[in-house]
Design an enzyme around this catalytic site. Structure first.
Site, PDB file in Angstrom:
ATOM      1  N   HIS A  90      36.093  25.251 -11.578  1.00 11.07           N
ATOM      2  CA  HIS A  90      37.516  25.171 -11.943  1.00 11.07           C
ATOM      3  C   HIS A  90      37.971  23.712 -12.026  1.00 11.07           C
ATOM      4  CE1 HIS A  90      41.416  27.731 -11.893  1.00 11.07           C
ATOM      5  NE2 HIS A  90      41.532  26.687 -12.698  1.00 11.07           N
ATOM      6  N   ARG A 148      41.651  32.729 -16.884  1.00 13.20           N
ATOM      7  CA  ARG A 148      41.581  33.357 -15.569  1.00 13.20           C
ATOM      8  C   ARG A 148      40.364  34.268 -15.548  1.00 13.20           C
ATOM      9  NH1 ARG A 148      44.400  29.909 -14.091  1.00 13.20           N
ATOM     10  NH2 ARG A 148      46.417  30.006 -13.012  1.00 13.20           N
ATOM     11  N   GLU A 151      38.847  33.512  -6.543  1.00 11.61           N
ATOM     12  CA  GLU A 151      38.863  32.090  -6.244  1.00 11.61           C
ATOM     13  C   GLU A 151      39.720  31.832  -5.022  1.00 11.61           C
ATOM     14  OE1 GLU A 151      39.631  29.406  -9.463  1.00 11.61           O
ATOM     15  OE2 GLU A 151      38.688  30.693 -10.955  1.00 11.61           O
ATOM     16  N   ARG A 201      49.709  26.813 -25.948  1.00  8.73           N
ATOM     17  CA  ARG A 201      49.533  25.354 -26.026  1.00  8.73           C
ATOM     18  C   ARG A 201      48.063  24.951 -26.056  1.00  8.73           C
ATOM     19  NH1 ARG A 201      53.742  25.899 -22.254  1.00  8.73           N
ATOM     20  NH2 ARG A 201      55.662  24.750 -22.720  1.00  8.73           N
TER      21      ARG A 201
END
Length: 323
Positions: free
Chosen positions: A288, A240, A269, A158
């Site tokens: 992020h 990621r 993270e 997407r």
């Protein structure tokens, strides 16, 4: 007595949207909250939770899942669920719900912002002005214009498709590597398909990573792949952190193998901020935030809570993870 819903999070400032959705569906529900160090609360009350709402950073391993006596669903804040032991949950009849597509435009906009910033670094001329330099001498190294530049997308889901469409609107040449998308589908989007990751990297001016983190993609971009890129190419990662070998990226930028990188994700993270990637000239790290807008944030929180409602009511839910 309504269901017990347990929120595990340390990032959101409030849960107004979630509470509204949950209390509308279950007026007598109980909502409790814990931080990332949730294990003590798991033994106190969490084991009785009917549903868990979990931040993406929370590790829910087999040991924690084995203690859940009533849980029907773990609903994750986001499109990724790599920190949840899906297999263990499924064996216990616990559904793993996630929220794909809520920030597609936002991340694609971030990618375009990275390309525009690299091409026209309007925030970097302060030192030239302080030195009273004007015109061409202040510009530094010139870059080719965006029109006609080549964007290589790794992972044409997407977000990758939306980034491709936005890049095409800027009249860029777009190519992609995705073993799960055939050439005909890419042709229909005006995207050139590469069957070889390395070949695509070698042709690109900008590389944008949008692959899902799996055992196949973890560490898929290391020094060997980075060395295939042009010396003036830019790497963008919003997927990621572990898809790109962080040590190798620092090495590649430090040794001018590539011109630089902009990353919104890192390997660990939340980070300690002592990692070398935060202190490498040429690598810009953002915390992020590429997915955030007023609209995306509200949709994320609302849909995460709605996933809980649907599962507890026994309604069909399509956004379910499986192994």
């Amino acid at each position: 007595m309504g269901p017990l819903i347990w929120i595990i999070d340390e990032e959101w400032l409030d849960y107004e949207d979630e509470i509204r959705v949950l209390e509308q569906a279950f007026p007598s529900c109980a909502i409790k909250k814990s931080g990332y160090d949730y294990r003590g609360d798991l033994d106190k009350f969490g084991y009785l939770a009917d549903a868990i709402i979990s931040q993406i950073y929370v590790k829910l391993d087999a040991g924690a899942i084995s203690k859940l006596e009533k849980c029907k669903v773990i609903s994750v804040y986001g499109g990724g669920y790599d920190r949840v032991d899906v297999l263990s949950a499924n064996k216990r009849g616990i559904a793993i719900a996630f929220v794909p597509g809520y920030c597609t435009d936002d991340i694609a906009d971030y990618v375009m912002s990275c390309i525009l910033r690299a091409n026209k670094p309007i925030d970097s001329y302060g030192s030239a002005l302080n030195d009273r330099i004007w015109g061409l001498p202040a510009a530094g190294k010139l870059r080719h214009r965006i029109q006609g530049s080549r964007l290589f997308i790794i992972g044409l889901g997407r977000i990758g498709r939306t980034a491709a469409a936005k890049a095409k609107a800027l009249k860029m040449e777009v190519s992609a590597y995705d073993p799960y998308v055939n050439e005909e589908a890419m042709d229909s989007m005006g995207v050139r398909k590469y069957d070889s990751l390395e070949e695509g990297l070698g042709e690109a001016d900008y590389v944008s990573v949008h692959a899902r983190l799996t055992s196949e993609t973890e560490g898929m971009i290391g020094i060997e792949q980075l060395s295939r890129m042009k010396p003036d190419a830019l790497l963008i990662n919003t997927a990621r952190g572990k898809i790109v070998r962080e040590k190798d990226l620092v090495e590649a930028v430090t040794n001018h193998i590539i011109s630089g990188a902009i990353v919104d994700v890192v390997a660990v993270e939340p980070p300690s901020f002592d990692e070398p990637i935060f202190h490498c000239p040429g690598i810009a790290v953002t915390p992020h935030v590429s997915y955030l807008s007023v609209e995306s944030f509200k949709e994320l929180k609302t849909r995460t809570a709605e996933n809980v409602v649907k599962v507890l009511r026994g309604e069909e839910l399509k956004d379910i993870a499986s192994v």
